[in-house]
Design an enzyme around this catalytic site. Sequence first.
Site, PDB file in Angstrom:
ATOM      1  N   GLU A   3      42.459  49.756  42.089  1.00 35.89           N
ATOM      2  CA  GLU A   3      41.924  48.744  41.160  1.00 35.89           C
ATOM      3  C   GLU A   3      42.070  47.334  41.724  1.00 35.89           C
ATOM      4  OE1 GLU A   3      40.446  49.188  37.760  1.00 35.89           O
ATOM      5  OE2 GLU A   3      39.912  47.241  38.563  1.00 35.89           O
TER       6      GLU A   3
ATOM      7  N   VAL B  99      39.348  45.098  44.168  1.00 42.04           N
ATOM      8  CA  VAL B  99      38.202  44.288  43.720  1.00 42.04           C
ATOM      9  C   VAL B  99      38.624  43.443  42.528  1.00 42.04           C
ATOM     10  CG1 VAL B  99      35.851  44.323  42.802  1.00 42.04           C
ATOM     11  CG2 VAL B  99      36.552  46.056  44.464  1.00 42.04           C
TER      12      VAL B  99
ATOM     13  N   GLY C 158      45.721  36.290  44.532  1.00 45.61           N
ATOM     14  CA  GLY C 158      47.039  35.720  44.260  1.00 45.61           C
ATOM     15  C   GLY C 158      48.064  36.823  44.054  1.00 45.61           C
TER      16      GLY C 158
ATOM     17  N   ILE D 103      41.738  41.538  37.744  1.00 43.72           N
ATOM     18  CA  ILE D 103      40.765  41.901  36.687  1.00 43.72           C
ATOM     19  C   ILE D 103      40.562  43.412  36.656  1.00 43.72           C
ATOM     20  CG2 ILE D 103      38.447  41.512  35.788  1.00 43.72           C
ATOM     21  CD1 ILE D 103      38.147  39.211  37.779  1.00 43.72           C
TER      22      ILE D 103
ATOM     23  N   LYS E   5      34.068  44.275  48.937  1.00 44.76           N
ATOM     24  CA  LYS E   5      34.222  44.523  47.494  1.00 44.76           C
ATOM     25  C   LYS E   5      32.910  44.989  46.861  1.00 44.76           C
ATOM     26  CE  LYS E   5      38.033  41.236  47.169  1.00 44.76           C
ATOM     27  NZ  LYS E   5      38.357  39.803  47.086  1.00 44.76           N
TER      28      LYS E   5
ATOM     29  N   GLY F  16      48.292  31.601  48.659  1.00 49.59           N
ATOM     30  CA  GLY F  16      48.311  33.059  48.857  1.00 49.59           C
ATOM     31  C   GLY F  16      47.010  33.730  48.465  1.00 49.59           C
TER      32      GLY F  16
ATOM     33  N   GLU G 180      42.774  35.733  53.050  1.00 44.68           N
ATOM     34  CA  GLU G 180      43.141  36.861  53.907  1.00 44.68           C
ATOM     35  C   GLU G 180      43.963  36.351  55.085  1.00 44.68           C
ATOM     36  OE1 GLU G 180      42.107  40.235  53.144  1.00 44.68           O
ATOM     37  OE2 GLU G 180      41.989  38.979  51.372  1.00 44.68           O
TER      38      GLU G 180
ATOM     39  N   GLY H 201      41.019  41.237  42.178  1.00 44.83           N
ATOM     40  CA  GLY H 201      42.448  40.912  42.006  1.00 44.83           C
ATOM     41  C   GLY H 201      43.006  41.536  40.740  1.00 44.83           C
TER      42      GLY H 201
ATOM     43  N   THR I 212      52.063  38.838  50.673  1.00 41.61           N
ATOM     44  CA  THR I 212      51.822  38.302  49.328  1.00 41.61           C
ATOM     45  C   THR I 212      51.758  39.420  48.287  1.00 41.61           C
ATOM     46  OG1 THR I 212      50.578  36.500  50.311  1.00 41.61           O
ATOM     47  CG2 THR I 212      50.223  36.888  47.973  1.00 41.61           C
TER      48      THR I 212
HETATM   49  N1  HSE Z   1      41.210  36.874  50.005  1.00 44.42           N
HETATM   50  C1  HSE Z   1      40.845  37.530  48.796  1.00 44.42           C
HETATM   51  C2  HSE Z   1      40.150  36.528  47.888  1.00 44.42           C
HETATM   52  C3  HSE Z   1      42.063  38.090  48.152  1.00 44.42           C
HETATM   53  O1  HSE Z   1      40.256  35.330  48.137  1.00 44.42           O
HETATM   54  O2  HSE Z   1      39.478  36.935  46.938  1.00 44.42           O
HETATM   55  C4  HSE Z   1      41.803  38.995  46.984  1.00 44.42           C
HETATM   56  O3  HSE Z   1      41.103  40.151  47.352  1.00 44.42           O
END
Ligand code: HSE
Length: 398
Positions: free
Chosen positions: A123, A126, A297, A130, A199, A181, A184, A128, A11
Amino acid sequence: MIQIAILGLGTVGGGVAKVVAENAKQIERKLGEPLQVKAVLVRHFKDGPYRQLMTDDFSKIEEDDSIRVVVETIGGVDAAYTYTKRALSAGKHVVTANKQLVAERGFELLALAKRKNVHYLFEASVGGGIPVLHPLTQCLAANRIDEVCGILNGTTNYILTRMVRTGAFFSDALREAQAKGYAEADPTADVEGLDAGRKICILADLAFGHQIDPKQVPMEGISKLSLRDVKIAQRAGYRVKLLGRALRLPGGGRTAYVAPHLIPEDNPIAGVEDVFNAVLIRGNAVGEVMFYGRGAGELPTASACVSDVMECLQASPKREDTGWPAADEGFEDPAELHTRHYFRIEGSLTDAAMAFGQVEVLSEDGETAFLTDSLSGRDAARQSRSLNVLACMRVLDG
Ligand code: HSE
């Protein structure tokens, strides 16, 4: 032309290739040169747009001096750790979204990057898409950071939102999160709080400047959460969210943990839904600052990865050192932390009052749900020993 390589084409890796292609003009304008994916490391060759770039031999990337940045999107520790070390040792910058690797080996990889005068940026690990690690280490650098707290896992927030809003079953909501997506490769890491735990360790490492070993951090996910508690909490003016918290304690120690919490509905974190994450940082000068956006995502995560690639290429080698030492001094058990606690017990209000004195009743319906006064997790566990506890959560007090 600046060349990069991507390790893994799942992904996030696929998203990085897409962003590099689709935003080529903006990227070129900012870098002054076009950015191109030269190689993609895969285990199995697959047909598709990147077929010509695929290799299963990392040494081809390692030995190619024209490749300046390696984007590691393999995940996990084993192969990702080996390739990251080899890439940094070969003088290449490395960018990653791999929170497990950063949480467990970040101190060592950052030290290696520093010795080699290259960057190791993460970056995307943690929140995604942001931007939160750069603001924490740079824009808020003048502060003593006292707390970092937030919704750090998009999958579980998506599942909770779907269950509460539409009455979806846990398993259906998880399947949807996987299809989008967000989850994990092994979604147990999401559901049991490990992903959020990694995180919060990274945030704590950066905020407090000391390595926090993920093994020391209690991590509880949403698998034991009952919809009944969510509904009781809602009627009483709270939302239930999975939070990661890292705090500086009054005695100078630091703590971190992940657990579901009751959050008063007027707290901005309470309104964060679907795949969105929110990270609240409290600094002694700035007060509270909150970051909000898509926490998982393909494209949001790739946005952070590609921006890190660009930073590697633009940043001066003297850029501020964001490393942290391995020494893990001053970690304290979060059981010492004082908050109000939510309990649902099989028993009466009298049983609750005998254990905790005065309590705030939320529901009496065969079972009793109530809030205690502020007390430590240790005392909450000790005082509830005589009760038949069906559920217990902390309240996020402002
Ligand atoms: N599996 C993680 C989540 C992906 O759902 O936040 C992003 O780190």
